[in-house]
Design a protein around this motif. Structure first.
Motif, PDB file in Angstrom:
ATOM      1  N   GLY A  20       0.770  -1.236   0.000  1.00  0.00           N
ATOM      2  CA  GLY A  20       0.000   0.000   0.000  1.00  0.00           C
ATOM      3  C   GLY A  20       0.800   1.283   0.000  1.00  0.00           C
ATOM      4  N   GLN A  21       0.821   1.988   1.131  1.00  0.00           N
ATOM      5  CA  GLN A  21       1.531   3.265   1.234  1.00  0.00           C
ATOM      6  C   GLN A  21       2.972   3.123   1.728  1.00  0.00           C
ATOM      7  N   THR A  22       3.437   1.890   1.896  1.00  0.00           N
ATOM      8  CA  THR A  22       4.841   1.708   2.249  1.00  0.00           C
ATOM      9  C   THR A  22       5.682   2.183   1.069  1.00  0.00           C
ATOM     10  N   ASP A  23       6.707   2.969   1.329  1.00  0.00           N
ATOM     11  CA  ASP A  23       7.516   3.545   0.250  1.00  0.00           C
ATOM     12  C   ASP A  23       8.597   2.559  -0.184  1.00  0.00           C
ATOM     13  N   VAL A  24       8.234   1.675  -1.078  1.00  0.00           N
ATOM     14  CA  VAL A  24       9.149   0.646  -1.565  1.00  0.00           C
ATOM     15  C   VAL A  24       9.788   1.096  -2.876  1.00  0.00           C
ATOM     16  N   PRO A  25      11.017   0.638  -3.140  1.00  0.00           N
ATOM     17  CA  PRO A  25      11.713   1.067  -4.358  1.00  0.00           C
ATOM     18  C   PRO A  25      11.261   0.280  -5.592  1.00  0.00           C
ATOM     19  N   LEU A  26      11.536   0.871  -6.737  1.00  0.00           N
ATOM     20  CA  LEU A  26      11.334   0.156  -7.989  1.00  0.00           C
ATOM     21  C   LEU A  26      12.354  -0.964  -8.107  1.00  0.00           C
ATOM     22  N   ARG A  27      11.997  -2.000  -8.838  1.00  0.00           N
ATOM     23  CA  ARG A  27      12.925  -3.109  -9.048  1.00  0.00           C
ATOM     24  C   ARG A  27      14.038  -2.719 -10.018  1.00  0.00           C
ATOM     25  N   ASP A  28      13.730  -1.865 -10.978  1.00  0.00           N
ATOM     26  CA  ASP A  28      14.693  -1.469 -12.003  1.00  0.00           C
ATOM     27  C   ASP A  28      14.906   0.043 -12.000  1.00  0.00           C
ATOM     28  N   CYS A  49       2.585  14.964 -23.214  1.00  0.00           N
ATOM     29  CA  CYS A  49       2.454  15.584 -21.899  1.00  0.00           C
ATOM     30  C   CYS A  49       3.042  16.993 -21.980  1.00  0.00           C
ATOM     31  N   VAL A  50       2.197  17.997 -21.807  1.00  0.00           N
ATOM     32  CA  VAL A  50       2.670  19.375 -21.913  1.00  0.00           C
ATOM     33  C   VAL A  50       2.650  20.116 -20.579  1.00  0.00           C
ATOM     34  N   ASP A  51       1.887  19.597 -19.622  1.00  0.00           N
ATOM     35  CA  ASP A  51       1.714  20.295 -18.352  1.00  0.00           C
ATOM     36  C   ASP A  51       2.463  19.607 -17.207  1.00  0.00           C
ATOM     37  N   GLY A  52       3.315  18.654 -17.518  1.00  0.00           N
ATOM     38  CA  GLY A  52       4.024  17.919 -16.481  1.00  0.00           C
ATOM     39  C   GLY A  52       3.240  16.718 -16.003  1.00  0.00           C
ATOM     40  N   TRP A  53       3.926  15.832 -15.327  1.00  0.00           N
ATOM     41  CA  TRP A  53       3.335  14.593 -14.822  1.00  0.00           C
ATOM     42  C   TRP A  53       2.841  14.784 -13.399  1.00  0.00           C
ATOM     43  N   HIS A  54       1.654  14.300 -13.123  1.00  0.00           N
ATOM     44  CA  HIS A  54       1.109  14.270 -11.769  1.00  0.00           C
ATOM     45  C   HIS A  54       1.470  12.907 -11.199  1.00  0.00           C
ATOM     46  N   ALA A  55       1.818  12.871  -9.915  1.00  0.00           N
ATOM     47  CA  ALA A  55       2.272  11.603  -9.354  1.00  0.00           C
ATOM     48  C   ALA A  55       2.041  11.514  -7.857  1.00  0.00           C
ATOM     49  N   SER A  56       1.927  10.278  -7.424  1.00  0.00           N
ATOM     50  CA  SER A  56       1.938   9.953  -6.003  1.00  0.00           C
ATOM     51  C   SER A  56       3.298  10.355  -5.440  1.00  0.00           C
ATOM     52  N   PRO A  57       3.347  10.712  -4.161  1.00  0.00           N
ATOM     53  CA  PRO A  57       4.634  11.048  -3.557  1.00  0.00           C
ATOM     54  C   PRO A  57       5.518   9.831  -3.290  1.00  0.00           C
ATOM     55  N   LEU A  58       4.976   8.624  -3.395  1.00  0.00           N
ATOM     56  CA  LEU A  58       5.779   7.427  -3.139  1.00  0.00           C
ATOM     57  C   LEU A  58       6.815   7.266  -4.247  1.00  0.00           C
ATOM     58  N   ALA A  59       8.022   6.898  -3.868  1.00  0.00           N
ATOM     59  CA  ALA A  59       9.160   6.879  -4.791  1.00  0.00           C
ATOM     60  C   ALA A  59       8.901   6.067  -6.056  1.00  0.00           C
ATOM     61  N   ARG A  60       8.135   4.994  -5.963  1.00  0.00           N
ATOM     62  CA  ARG A  60       7.891   4.155  -7.132  1.00  0.00           C
ATOM     63  C   ARG A  60       7.100   4.887  -8.218  1.00  0.00           C
ATOM     64  N   CYS A  61       6.426   5.959  -7.857  1.00  0.00           N
ATOM     65  CA  CYS A  61       5.698   6.783  -8.828  1.00  0.00           C
ATOM     66  C   CYS A  61       6.446   8.086  -9.113  1.00  0.00           C
ATOM     67  N   ALA A  62       6.845   8.780  -8.055  1.00  0.00           N
ATOM     68  CA  ALA A  62       7.494  10.083  -8.211  1.00  0.00           C
ATOM     69  C   ALA A  62       8.767   9.983  -9.037  1.00  0.00           C
ATOM     70  N   SER A  63       9.551   8.912  -8.849  1.00  0.00           N
ATOM     71  CA  SER A  63      10.801   8.782  -9.609  1.00  0.00           C
ATOM     72  C   SER A  63      10.534   8.588 -11.099  1.00  0.00           C
ATOM     73  N   ILE A  64       9.459   7.893 -11.442  1.00  0.00           N
ATOM     74  CA  ILE A  64       9.103   7.714 -12.857  1.00  0.00           C
ATOM     75  C   ILE A  64       8.630   9.041 -13.440  1.00  0.00           C
ATOM     76  N   ALA A  65       7.776   9.765 -12.716  1.00  0.00           N
ATOM     77  CA  ALA A  65       7.293  11.062 -13.198  1.00  0.00           C
ATOM     78  C   ALA A  65       8.469  12.007 -13.452  1.00  0.00           C
ATOM     79  N   GLN A  66       9.426  12.036 -12.543  1.00  0.00           N
ATOM     80  CA  GLN A  66      10.590  12.903 -12.710  1.00  0.00           C
ATOM     81  C   GLN A  66      11.448  12.447 -13.880  1.00  0.00           C
ATOM     82  N   ALA A  67      11.603  11.151 -14.065  1.00  0.00           N
ATOM     83  CA  ALA A  67      12.415  10.626 -15.164  1.00  0.00           C
ATOM     84  C   ALA A  67      11.747  10.830 -16.523  1.00  0.00           C
ATOM     85  N   LEU A  68      10.421  10.929 -16.549  1.00  0.00           N
ATOM     86  CA  LEU A  68       9.714  11.172 -17.805  1.00  0.00           C
ATOM     87  C   LEU A  68       9.922  12.596 -18.309  1.00  0.00           C
TER      88      LEU A  68
END
Length: 189
Positions: A20-28, A49-68
């Protein structure tokens, strides 16, 4: 309007664990995963995507949004459901009577002490109502629960039904509003 939702890629957690909300890392690596996601979206003709990515604060989502690339709009309302005392535990080690009690009233029961499905849906829909009003497109990296709750809301179906829909790690879901109705353009691609 287009709403593009991506479930975060696979995480470095054993299968069968409630996280759930446990902040677990991505596998890759997030950058490699983002590159592959971009290629898939281009092949599917997903609106840019022109307005930026919206994302959950959990690293498994936020890191992808930032990398996109572009601006990452991090919002706690896009976090996965809070499973309280069940977080980090294997599903098969949780008392079956508690799971049954939850299933008997999936909308309101909270035997884990975290959020009920109704509470979870309320915060996700609040994000949607505030964010998606008049924009031509919104792009999101979030969790399976968030995607399914939004699907139920947009399509006007019971949440319990949408909770059963398959959604792979890294799955892309694309909705389009046509006049006053939402349609599924792509599901789990």
């Amino acid at each position: 309007m287009d709403l593009v939702l991506i479930r975060h890629p696979r995480v470095a957690v054993d299968a069968g664990v409630c996280y759930g909300q446990t902040d677990v890392p991505l596998r890759d690596d997030a950058h490699g995963l983002a590159s592959a996601l971009s290629a898939r979206m281009n092949a599917l003709n997903v609106p840019a995507c022109v307005d930026g990515w919206h994302a959950s604060p959990l690293a498994r989502c936020a890191s992808i949004a930032q990398a996109l690339g572009g601006v990452a709009h991090i919002d706690a309302r896009l976090a996965e459901m809070n499973f309280g005392a069940w977080e980090g535990r294997a599903w098969d080690l949780i008392d079956r009577a508690l799971i049954d009690a939850w299933a008997d009233d999936i909308q309101h029961a909270r035997p884990h002490g975290g959020e009920s499905l109704a509470q979870f849906a309320q915060r996700v829909i609040a994000w949607f109502d505030e964010t998606c009003g008049d924009r031509p497109a919104v792009h999101v990296v979030a969790h399976a629960g968030v995607v399914r709750v939004l699907a139920a809301h947009l399509l006007g179906i019971a949440r319990e039904s949408a909770l059963q829909w398959p959604l792979e790690f890294g799955g892309i879901v694309w909705f389009r509003r046509v006049r006053d109705q939402w349609v599924v353009v792509r599901w789990n691609v």
